[in-house]
Design an enzyme around this catalytic site. Sequence first.
Site, short mmCIF file in Angstrom:
data_model
loop_
_atom_site.label_atom_id
_atom_site.label_comp_id
_atom_site.label_asym_id
_atom_site.label_seq_id
_atom_site.Cartn_x
_atom_site.Cartn_y
_atom_site.Cartn_z
CG PHE A 85 -1.74 1.42 1.38
CD1 PHE A 85 -2.76 1.73 0.19
CD2 PHE A 85 -1.79 2.19 2.16
CE1 PHE A 85 -3.44 2.52 0.29
CE2 PHE A 85 -2.50 3.51 2.54
CZ PHE A 85 -3.37 3.41 1.42
CD GLN A 86 -0.56 5.85 0.94
OE1 GLN A 86 0.14 6.20 2.09
NE2 GLN A 86 -1.59 6.87 0.72
CE LYS A 98 5.10 3.74 9.88
NZ LYS A 98 3.63 3.33 9.96
#
Lengths: 589, 184
Positions: free
Chosen positions: A114-115, A164
């Site tokens: 996602f993204q 992240k």
Amino acid sequence: MPQQMTGAEMVVEALKDQGVTDIFGYPGGAVLPMYDAIFQQDKVRHILVRHEQGATHMAEGYARSTGKVGVVLVTSGPGATNAVTGLTDALMDSIPIVCLTGQVATPLIGSDAFQECDTVGITRSCTKHNYLVKNVADLPRILHEAFYIARSGRPGPVLIDIPKDVQFAMGTYYGPTEIEATRHKSYRPQLEGDIRLIEAAVDMMLRAERPVFYTGGGVINAGPEASQHLRELAELTGFPVTSTLMGLGAFPGSSPQWLGMLGMHGSYQANMAMHDCDLMINLGARFDDRITGRIDAFSPQSRKIHVDIDPSSINKNIVIDLPIVGDVGHVLKEMVRIWRSKTNQPRTEALAPWWAEIETWRAKNSFGFANSSSVIKPQYAIQRLYEATKGRDVYVTTEVGQHQMWAAQHFPFDLPNRWMTSGGLGTMGYGLPAAIGVQVAHPEALVIDIAGEASVQMTMQEMSTAVQYGLPVKIFILNNERMGMVRQWQELLHGGRYAHSYSESLPDFVKLAEAYGGHGIKCDNPADLDAAIREMIDSPKPVLFDCLVEKHENCLPMIPSGKPHNEMILPDFAGDVGAVIDAKGRELV
Amino acid sequence: MNALLQPTGSVYSLVPETQTPERHTLSVLVDNEPGILARIVGLFAARGFNIDSLTVSETEHEKGLSRITVVTVATPKVLQQIKLQLERLVPVHRVHDLTDEGKSLERELALVKVASSGEPRAEALRLADAYRAQIVDATTESFVFEITGKPSKIDSFIAIMVPLGLVEVVRTGLAAIARGPEGM
Ligand SMILES: Cc1ncc(C[n+]2csc(CCOP(=O)(O)OP(=O)(O)O)c2C)c(N)n1
Ligand SMILES: [Mg+2]
């Protein structure tokens, strides 16, 4: 002192160590750890934008008006792709930017998470350099290296993509002075010009009879001292000076030696001087196609000196007789020193015939226009704006189109770093966010975006940012209800078939300003203009000024396609503009 | 198209090319870091430069350096741009034009598969020997030859093998180095 901390904390620490006080950003899942780190400190202020493109242009305005590196923080995927226009803009105009992007965690890279997007792949060709940080141990080095690369040599945007998990990982942080590789291990742009070449250049200058200084954005990038040296050299030599769009302000617009901007919409005297000179001294400009016009007829009788920090700019479009690679500030300083050692007399007599010729060109008044008492002429509006703001601490940004060229023609600057415009990429929507970035850096200054009604709608939402942070930017819209520049080209090249070049269903800009919490002003009468401009300047709020101007004004003078510099269309041209382009011009695709 | 609707001009000025293209071998010393090859190839693609052959490998492990050898065909003016644009890339240390510097060594390796029997098979073997090609695989109806040398030698070997049952060829691309004592 090396310290243990998370990757996200390193980012904030590095920003502080690099002297960053303001960043422009927009949060999202992949950057939340960095936002958390920002939340827990108060040294670095974060300006929340409304669209990531806005953040990049704000960082550009900030950088261009301060000489510092502008910083952007955006999330992965759509955050990164929205930043691409601004990165490309910064690359084309050599603006130092560091863009931090979040990325999905390293184990997810390549899984179409996602993204997720291939940020380093997408931005490879629109950054000066970029990084994907796979290990937190590399992060401090990369952060400091990025600032070094962004600001040194020919400046440009550098992107750091930080997954992240790297933001969460613990590691050892080193400051820029504690770590060896805060400069890149091999990237060392050549700053000092070869002294023998500089001496040869001065020799050529001493013998020139029809010289011209052709200056560019490089002089601005080389810092205010470079502008100072340019002024000194111009005074010593008595040579005329012209500049590209990007270089405006490096030389005072009020000087009698100033010829005005050159190029497609430059002044007649600047272009004629370029065409007829015997010595052209290019200082930090790149012979862009908007400047040269027809390449094979460009300045046919001149010898050419080119000073540039980027060796690839030399001989790219135009063959150079004397290339000097180096920082234009250094080179100018040496030129001044060497000139002084040879003479302290400007060669007034030797240059007199050349200046006499230039004055006959200047007398054509190529920026002239027929004013009107019933409708506001866009050029007149800019002249009035200039008069009303003269003597103030003023910064000007622009959008892209006719209004941009009129601003360059009619709003002179006496200082560098005061003029922010999208030159290389020509990005509509640049001016409003750039003005916000300038205002962040200069809270007390008067910051004006000279805008077109079409361009300004591309990033209009940043009005909300301006209101949120109390940044009283003045958006001065020259509203011709047309994409004026497109309309002009259609008139010129496409038989007046105005395909999709008018602005339909325009918003009521006054109401729009008020809806955002700003102040709206509308003016359509030349007699009311001065008072309306005063109202704009006096307002403590961000202002949208809807200045309704003549709808069909063409931006002149102009070098048409297929034409050399000495065949400009001047404003008093009476015939059919479309007929000026001859068969040769028609052959061009 | 209706004559009236034809565009009558352009925002760009184009000058016809007058120089003739030449074939040059460039040796590029780069930091061996992720994405470096993509940067080089991307630059060639984005600026419309040609790549005829490209080889990459790490050459100085301790310093983290790789050598990229690119063969390109371009006019002298474009060649200069290629070199300067490559040198603009942050991880590029140096670019040498081996063709300009003269006296360079150029070698390439090819694997050449030939399937035939009878007289053509015997002829292929004789020629391979003449070209100093090694047999690296053999079956009763085929050979794989390994041949090293200048690209022109490999070209001619491949041309000779065509009528003798050439099946396929794999070439490494060029490795090149300057003669003499100096390094890059
Ligand atoms: C993002 C983007 N899209 C398209 C263009 C092409 N373009 C150049 S000027 C222009 C019209 C600008 O209109 P406006 O902002 O009203 O300015 P004017 O020329 O009327 O002063 C367009 C569409 C561009 N420069 N940027
Ligand atoms: Mg308009």
